[in-house]
Design a protein around this motif. Sequence first.
Motif, short mmCIF file in Angstrom:
data_model
loop_
_atom_site.label_atom_id
_atom_site.label_comp_id
_atom_site.label_asym_id
_atom_site.label_seq_id
_atom_site.Cartn_x
_atom_site.Cartn_y
_atom_site.Cartn_z
N THR A 117 0.96 -1.15 -0.20
CA THR A 117 -0.08 -0.04 -0.02
C THR A 117 0.93 1.41 -0.04
OG1 THR A 117 -0.16 0.24 2.28
CG2 THR A 117 -1.88 -1.08 1.28
N GLU A 119 0.57 5.92 -0.18
CA GLU A 119 -0.14 7.12 -0.25
C GLU A 119 0.67 8.13 -1.01
OE1 GLU A 119 -2.55 10.68 2.50
OE2 GLU A 119 -2.49 8.42 3.13
N GLU A 121 1.12 12.16 -2.58
CA GLU A 121 0.52 13.58 -2.72
C GLU A 121 1.12 14.10 -3.94
OE1 GLU A 121 -0.09 15.84 1.09
OE2 GLU A 121 1.53 17.11 0.28
N THR A 153 -4.32 13.67 -3.69
CA THR A 153 -3.66 12.54 -2.97
C THR A 153 -4.19 11.48 -3.69
OG1 THR A 153 -5.73 12.41 -1.39
CG2 THR A 153 -3.84 13.34 -0.70
N ALA A 155 -4.48 7.13 -3.14
CA ALA A 155 -4.16 6.21 -2.16
C ALA A 155 -3.94 4.74 -3.25
CB ALA A 155 -5.51 5.84 -1.37
#
Length: 235
Positions: A117, A119, A121, A153, A155
């Motif tokens: 995973t 994230e 930006e 963002t 994800a």
Amino acid sequence: MLRLTHTLIMACALAGLATVPACDKGGDAKADGKKADAKKADAKKTDAKKADAKADDKKADDKKADDKKADAPPTGDALVIKASHTEPKPDDPVTVTVTGVRVVKATFDPKNVEGGTAEIEIDPGTLTSGSDMRDNHLKSPDYLDLPQFPKITVAVSDVKKAGDGYTAKLVVKGVGKEVTWEAVPFAVLETTDTGVKIKLDHEFKRDDFGLGKPEGDNVAQKLEASLTMMINKTG
């Protein structure tokens, strides 16, 4: 008396012969002067045309240089968006490069990214397209509305092996919208002990994020996105 008269007539005749050519020479000199002035004027016009041509060539060269810079692939982490127009233009597709991309957090095994995973930006304020006017328009409320939505963002989850590459689920939040893309393909270009360099390509509609006008906008609906970046694990 006859001799005197004859002498006067001869003198007048000689005087006439002497003065007429002199007057002709004066006229010829003036004519030559006019021709010289006209030639100088023509030369100035020619020089002016050459200067204008050089200026036009320089503008064309500058534009080509700007286009090359815009089209050149980024050397570091970057998101590249390509867009065309409903009525094709000579510089289509327009290339917009966003260099402000960073990893907020990422958990995965660089040797096997399945199940990982991350994230990411994105700072849309770092976009460049080779035109200041276009950049400002893209940052305006008509498109990205930068003052109200200063970041985007992404994800990343559900990473799976797919052939020579991988797929991932992306949830993108930006410009007041949230969009989910399932099974987006990406490739791992490089692997290190702490991370991977990936390249992800995806097509989407500008309407997905409410960019521009739904109808009547001269920018085509389909946009091409390409994200190239190094993702280092943070946990």
